[in-house]
Design a protein around this motif. Structure first.
Motif, PDB file in Angstrom:
ATOM      1  N   LEU A   7       4.697  17.158 -13.979  1.00  0.00           N
ATOM      2  CA  LEU A   7       5.923  17.630 -14.622  1.00  0.00           C
ATOM      3  C   LEU A   7       5.804  17.504 -16.137  1.00  0.00           C
ATOM      4  N   MET A   8       5.310  16.351 -16.556  1.00  0.00           N
ATOM      5  CA  MET A   8       5.188  16.126 -17.989  1.00  0.00           C
ATOM      6  C   MET A   8       4.282  17.175 -18.606  1.00  0.00           C
ATOM      7  N   VAL A   9       3.167  17.443 -17.877  1.00  0.00           N
ATOM      8  CA  VAL A   9       2.230  18.437 -18.419  1.00  0.00           C
ATOM      9  C   VAL A   9       2.924  19.790 -18.518  1.00  0.00           C
ATOM     10  N   SER A  10       3.663  20.160 -17.414  1.00  0.00           N
ATOM     11  CA  SER A  10       4.322  21.471 -17.451  1.00  0.00           C
ATOM     12  C   SER A  10       5.409  21.469 -18.526  1.00  0.00           C
ATOM     13  N   ILE A  11       6.153  20.326 -18.628  1.00  0.00           N
ATOM     14  CA  ILE A  11       7.175  20.229 -19.682  1.00  0.00           C
ATOM     15  C   ILE A  11       6.524  20.405 -21.029  1.00  0.00           C
ATOM     16  N   ASN A  12       5.421  19.732 -21.159  1.00  0.00           N
ATOM     17  CA  ASN A  12       4.699  19.810 -22.435  1.00  0.00           C
ATOM     18  C   ASN A  12       4.342  21.253 -22.746  1.00  0.00           C
ATOM     19  N   SER A  13       3.822  21.942 -21.690  1.00  0.00           N
ATOM     20  CA  SER A  13       3.426  23.335 -21.950  1.00  0.00           C
ATOM     21  C   SER A  13       4.652  24.170 -22.271  1.00  0.00           C
ATOM     22  N   HIS A  14       5.755  23.863 -21.496  1.00  0.00           N
ATOM     23  CA  HIS A  14       6.993  24.579 -21.790  1.00  0.00           C
ATOM     24  C   HIS A  14       7.460  24.304 -23.194  1.00  0.00           C
ATOM     25  N   ARG A  29       4.509   9.769  -6.958  1.00  0.00           N
ATOM     26  CA  ARG A  29       5.558   9.997  -7.952  1.00  0.00           C
ATOM     27  C   ARG A  29       4.953  10.189  -9.335  1.00  0.00           C
ATOM     28  N   ILE A  30       4.033   9.289  -9.662  1.00  0.00           N
ATOM     29  CA  ILE A  30       3.464   9.331 -11.013  1.00  0.00           C
ATOM     30  C   ILE A  30       2.693  10.621 -11.201  1.00  0.00           C
ATOM     31  N   GLN A  31       2.022  11.025 -10.092  1.00  0.00           N
ATOM     32  CA  GLN A  31       1.270  12.282 -10.171  1.00  0.00           C
ATOM     33  C   GLN A  31       2.235  13.425 -10.448  1.00  0.00           C
ATOM     34  N   THR A  52       0.842  -1.195   0.000  1.00  0.00           N
ATOM     35  CA  THR A  52       0.000   0.000   0.000  1.00  0.00           C
ATOM     36  C   THR A  52       0.882   1.252   0.000  1.00  0.00           C
ATOM     37  N   HIS A  53       1.905   1.227   0.928  1.00  0.00           N
ATOM     38  CA  HIS A  53       2.789   2.371   1.038  1.00  0.00           C
ATOM     39  C   HIS A  53       3.483   2.626  -0.300  1.00  0.00           C
ATOM     40  N   ALA A  54       4.040   1.515  -0.859  1.00  0.00           N
ATOM     41  CA  ALA A  54       4.783   1.652  -2.113  1.00  0.00           C
ATOM     42  C   ALA A  54       3.871   2.190  -3.202  1.00  0.00           C
ATOM     43  N   SER A  55       2.679   1.658  -3.252  1.00  0.00           N
ATOM     44  CA  SER A  55       1.808   2.094  -4.336  1.00  0.00           C
ATOM     45  C   SER A  55       1.350   3.524  -4.102  1.00  0.00           C
ATOM     46  N   GLU A  56       1.211   3.917  -2.794  1.00  0.00           N
ATOM     47  CA  GLU A  56       0.898   5.325  -2.541  1.00  0.00           C
ATOM     48  C   GLU A  56       2.023   6.218  -3.049  1.00  0.00           C
ATOM     49  N   GLN A  57       3.262   5.785  -2.685  1.00  0.00           N
ATOM     50  CA  GLN A  57       4.417   6.554  -3.157  1.00  0.00           C
ATOM     51  C   GLN A  57       4.426   6.603  -4.676  1.00  0.00           C
TER      52      GLN A  57
END
Lengths: 163, 858
Positions: B453-460, B446-448, B437-442
């Motif tokens: 980041l990907m979205v902001s990178i994309n916008s950048h 992380r994925i979030q 559970t902990h790992a998947s929460e992490q």
């Protein structure tokens, strides 16, 4: 019944009621025709002889109906806007023939009747008793109502042996 | 247990009624047998007794039957409702307690009824026969019979009821599954009491009967001896009787009466009809009279209801001689039977009670210790307890119970071990699940983050791509000359700076030269040439600058023209869009009109169908008319002609309608085509409008970018102009230098000392000018190089642009992918969480199980 009983070689004027079934022209003696009406919806008659499709009510009388196409060729004829019911009156016995179209009344001399080939009649064939040729039109085959009735009786005796 | 069909309530009711009647009728039979064996009754007395017995038996049967029915009412109701399928719990428990208590209750009831019937019968017999009977042996026989019959009836009732309720009681095991509840409804009965009662009652009944029977039999023997003796004495008296008298004869035979075994009385009765004497005498006289009338000359009378033993003999003169002895006198010689009877009875009862106590105590001890052990086991203590040494069936039960508890203990130990293992495993799983559970929460976090980041990178990247696009456009728009100009300007500045320094040096040298102008030799000619050359190259540069200026001006004009044209184009495009809209409206109207036309043609088609039908009907009528005319023969010929005409008319109408139908179909097809074409046109117009709007948008973009580039170009032009100004200034300075040099040349003809320096300077100067030349050459080469590099830059920018676009697409895909992964991880996390909670539930279950198991002491 005149054709079968009173047929004589002397030329007399004969009126024929003509109609078509399965793209062929046929005729019966006009004296046997009671009337021609549009096709009615047929009420099936349970356990009736094979060739009797059912009955229709016509002016208060129940008339047994035959599909002429089926009687002559074995194939059921399609019901169209042109389909007619030729009501025959043979000595008070009513019978409806379902035909593809009723064309006209033909007045001919009996002398122009041509016999069916002997080979056929000798083999017991009697449904068509004479043929009338016409100019620029296909020949008309004169049907023997008696023979058709015999066919019905036979179909009652051997219901599935016909086709 | 096997399922068996329960007896119906009616069947049960009938069964218990029959049982009550059968037992109730059998009871007086036992009493009668006792009476027959113990007491001597006259035939008339028997009749009365039997009538009384029958009445009492009927009463007893009826009361037992009614009592059974009343007592069993809840059970019968339960059976009825059970058949209907709807049973309340309270009724079930009530029925159960009734069924459990019924056999014992019915036993008790049967005994009470039987014994009270016996007492009642005794009363009846007393009333019917007399007190003497009821108080004597007969009364005892009736009572004894009643008690025995009651005891037997009770036993029979108990057994038969037990048998009859057996299947129902088994069924209650399923109806009331909780054994504790069942126990609460069972009225406990002591086994030893039951044994004691049964044994003592049996022994008492049997012994009392046996002793009474023995006593009665011995009494009868005594009576017979006494009667025989009486007859012999009377015989002797009669034979010795002379006419003198009866008393003398008696005296002669008996003599002194005191010597006789029993006190005997002799009497002579004048006739059987005399009525003097006591009640007993009167009764005896009646019997004697009956016997004499029956023709007997002598006889005995020993009826149980009289206290005398009486013999008589008829004399010849009609008188009757009799001798009588009291029963009590006969019995007074014999020993009393009561004390030994009581003693034997007491001993037997005490012995039977002792035996019962010993046997039942043995059984009870084993059973109660078994019960204690079972209770200890039920509380969870499975340790080895007491061990039974009993050698009977109870001992076997004990040993079977021990092996049961042994097996149970083994099972519980296994269960405990399993629970421990289960617990530890569950804890491990819980840990793992928490980890997951902990790992998947992490992971989710992380994925979030990655996704954001990907979205902001994309916008950048998008922004960068937009900027690169702009850059590209700018690069393309501003020509290579701008960059070249910049570079050339820099070079120029540098060169001018160096030149400035050198010129300073030159001016200082010139000051030196002024002091030694006279020593300057002809070598200053070359210097003049160099100065001239320098000036010329400066001139060239200035002219190049001017050319740049002109080109820039031209470019600015061009960009202004572009802006103007784009604005014009935009206006045209909006006009085009308006025109297109108008066309679309017009085509819509046309389409509606054509559709209306199509609908009208369809209506016409419907009307034509009607005409067609009418024509066909007419045709049919004409045919029928022709048939009728043909049947009429010659008379119908005229009519047949008319019919033929009508038929032809109808045929013509049919042909015309067919033609019109064809035309209508053609019109419908055409209008469909027109509608289709209009739809295509309106689609084209719509797409034209869209394209025009797009073109307008593009033109707007062109206008804005052209305006921007115009602005930039204007800036460039102003910069170039400033530079040109600076270059002109330099040229002017160089002209001054050249003038100076010329002056120097004229003044330095004789200069010697400064010669060297000037020479050196001139060398330096040449170098400088060479540098300047190189610079200009480089400048000219720079045109091409910068052009090439700008081309390269543009390509790079394009490459960057395309890669940015690709990157952006990749980023979008990446973002989508990450979104997907995020979703999956989220679901994974949820699964992990639910697994965690399940495992936690499992752990708590395991703990509960272990606690349960820990309650067992093994």
């Amino acid at each position: 019944m005149k054709l079968e009983t009173d047929y004589t070689p002397e030329p007399i004027e004969v009126s024929l009621a003509c109609f078509t079934a399965r793209r062929r022209s046929y005729a019966v003696d006009v004296s046997l025709v009671r009337e021609v009406v549009r096709s009615h919806e047929v009420t099936p008659l349970p356990s009736a002889p094979d060739l009797i499709e059912g009955v229709v009510e016509l002016r208060g009388a129940l008339v047994p109906v035959l599909d002429l196409g089926r009687v002559l060729t074995g194939d059921r004829s399609e019901v169209t806007n042109q389909s007619r019911l030729v009501v025959l009156d043979c000595d008070g016995l009513l019978m409806g023939l379902c035909v593809d179209a009723a064309t006209d009344v033909l007045s001919v001399k009996s002398s122009i009747f041509e016999d069916v080939p002997d080979l056929a009649t000798q083999a017991g064939y009697n449904v068509v008793c004479a043929v009338v040729r016409r100019e620029s039109e296909p020949p008309v085959m004169v049907l023997s109502v008696k023979a058709i009735m015999q066919k019905i009786y036979r179909s009652a005796v051997e219901p599935s042996g016909e086709n | 247990m096997e399922s068996r069909s329960l007896p119906s309530a009616d069947k049960l009711r009938t069964r218990f009624s029959i049982q009550a009647v059968a037992v109730g009728l059998a009871m007086p039979l036992v009493s009668a047998i006792y009476l027959a064996l113990l007491a001597d009754l006259a035939a008339s007395d028997w009749t009365k007794v039997i009538v009384a017995m029958t009445l009492v038996a009927v009463f007893a049967s009826a009361s037992i039957a009614i009592w059974s029915r009343r007592t069993l009412a809840p059970l019968l109701k339960w059976l009825d409702e059970r058949d209907l399928g709807d049973v309340s719990m309270s009724l079930t428990t009530k029925a159960f307690s009734v069924a459990i208590a019924f056999p014992a209750d019915t036993q008790r009831a049967a005994m009470v009824v039987s014994i009270s019937s016996a007492i009642a019968m005794n009363v009846v017999v007393t009333l019917a026969v007399g007190t003497e009977v009821s108080l004597g042996i007969t009364g005892l026989a009736i009572l004894l019979g009643g008690v025995t019959a009651g005891f037997l009836a009770g036993v029979v009732h108990y057994g038969v009821s037990r048998l009859g309720l057996d299947s129902i009681l088994r069924d209650f095991v399923t109806a009331i599954p909780d054994p504790a509840e069942r126990i609460s409804h069972i009225r406990s009965a002591s086994l030893s009491n039951r044994f004691a009662f049964a044994t003592v009652a049996t022994v008492a009944c049997a012994l009392i009967f046996a002793l009474t029977l023995a006593h009665v039999r011995s009494d009868r023997a005594l009576y017979n001896v006494a009667l025989q003796w009486q007859e012999t004495v009377l015989q002797a008296v009669v034979s010795k009787m002379s006419p003198t008298g009866f008393d003398a004869a008696v005296q002669a035979v008996v003599g002194d009466r005191t010597t006789l075994p029993y006190p005997v009385q002799f009497k002579i009765m004048a006739s059987a009809n005399s009525s003097a004497g006591t009640l007993a005498e009167k009764l005896i006289r009646q019997e004697v009279r009956a016997l004499v009338v029956a023709g007997q000359s002598s006889g005995r009378i020993a009826t149980p209801n009289q206290d005398v033993l009486f013999v008589f003999r008829s004399l010849a003169d009609g008188r009757i001689a009799a001798a009588q002895v009291r029963r009590s006198d006969v019995l007074s010689g014999a020993a009393s039977w009561l004390p030994p009877l009581a003693f034997v009875l007491l001993v037997a009862i005490a012995a039977s009670m002792m035996v019962t106590k010993v046997i039942s105590g043995d059984v009870l001890r084993s059973v109660s210790s078994l019960r204690e052990t079972a209770l200890v086991m039920a509380s969870g203590d499975l340790r080895k307890g007491r061990i039974s040494d009993a050698d009977d069936e109870v001992g076997e039960l004990w040993r079977a119970f021990e092996s049961l508890s042994e097996g149970f203990r083994a099972t519980v130990i296994g269960l405990s071990n399993s629970a421990d293992r289960f617990d530890s495993t569950a804890a491990e799983i819980a840990n793992d699940a928490d980890g997951v559970t902990h790992a998947s929460e992490q992971q989710v976090r992380r994925i979030q983050q990655a996704s954001e980041l990907m979205v902001s990178i994309n916008s950048h990247v998008m922004e960068v791509a937009g900027a690169a696009q702009n850059l590209n456009i700018s690069v393309e728009d501003s020509s290579s000359s701008i960059l070249e100009l910049g570079a050339a300007g820099d070079e120029l500045n540098e060169t001018a700076f160096v030149l400035g320094g050198k010129v300073e040096e030159v001016s200082s040298s010139i000051e030196q030269m002024v002091r030694s102008v006279k020593q300057v030799s002809a070598s200053s000619d070359g210097l003049a040439d160099a100065a001239a050359e320098t000036s010329a190259s400066m001139e060239e540069m200035a002219s190049a600058m001017r050319a740049v200026d002109i080109t820039a001006e031209l470019t600015a004009n061009l960009s202004r023209n572009v802006v103007d044209s784009a604005e014009l184009g935009q206006a045209k495009v909006s006009q085009t869009i308006d025109g297109m809209q108008a066309i679309q409206d017009a085509t819509d109207t046309a389409e509606q009109v054509i559709r209306g036309l199509g609908a009208r043609t369809q209506e016409i088609g419907a009307i034509l169908d009607v005409i067609d039908d009418v024509a066909e009907e007419t045709n049919l009528l004409a045919l029928n008319a022709a048939i009728i005319a043909a049947q009429a023969g010659e008379h119908g010929r005229a009519f047949s002609v008319v019919a033929e005409e009508i038929k032809e008319l109808a045929d013509r109408v049919l042909a015309s309608t067919k033609e019109i139908g064809g035309l209508i179909r053609a019109v419908q097809d055409e209008s469909d085509n027109a509608v289709g074409a209009i739809e295509v046109g309106s689609r084209s117009v719509a797409s034209g409008v869209e394209l025009s709007a797009e073109a307008g948008l593009s033109l707007e973009q062109i206008t804005s970018s052209s305006r921007e580039s115009g602005q930039r170009i204007a800036e460039i032009v102003s910069a170039v102009r400033e530079q040109t100004k600076a270059a002109s200034h330099v040229v002017a300075l160089m002209d001054a230098v050249r003038d100076g040099v010329t002056a120097i040349v004229s003044a330095a003809a004789d200069q010697d000392r400064g010669n060297e320096v000037v020479y050196q300077l001139s060398v330096t100067m040449r170098e400088v000018t060479q540098q300047v030349r190189r610079t200009t050459e480089e400048q000219s080469r720079g045109f091409g190089r910068i052009g090439g590099s700008i081309e390269g830059v543009r390509e790079v920018v394009e490459n960057v642009n395309t890669s940015l676009t690709e990157q952006s697409t990749a980023c979008s895909q990446m973002a989508e992918f990450l979104e997907d992964v995020f979703e999956r991880t989220r679901s994974n996390e949820e699964s992990a969480m639910s697994m965690g909670s399940s495992v936690r539930g499992l752990v708590s279950e395991a703990e509960a199980l272990r606690e349960q198991v820990a309650q067992f002491k093994v």
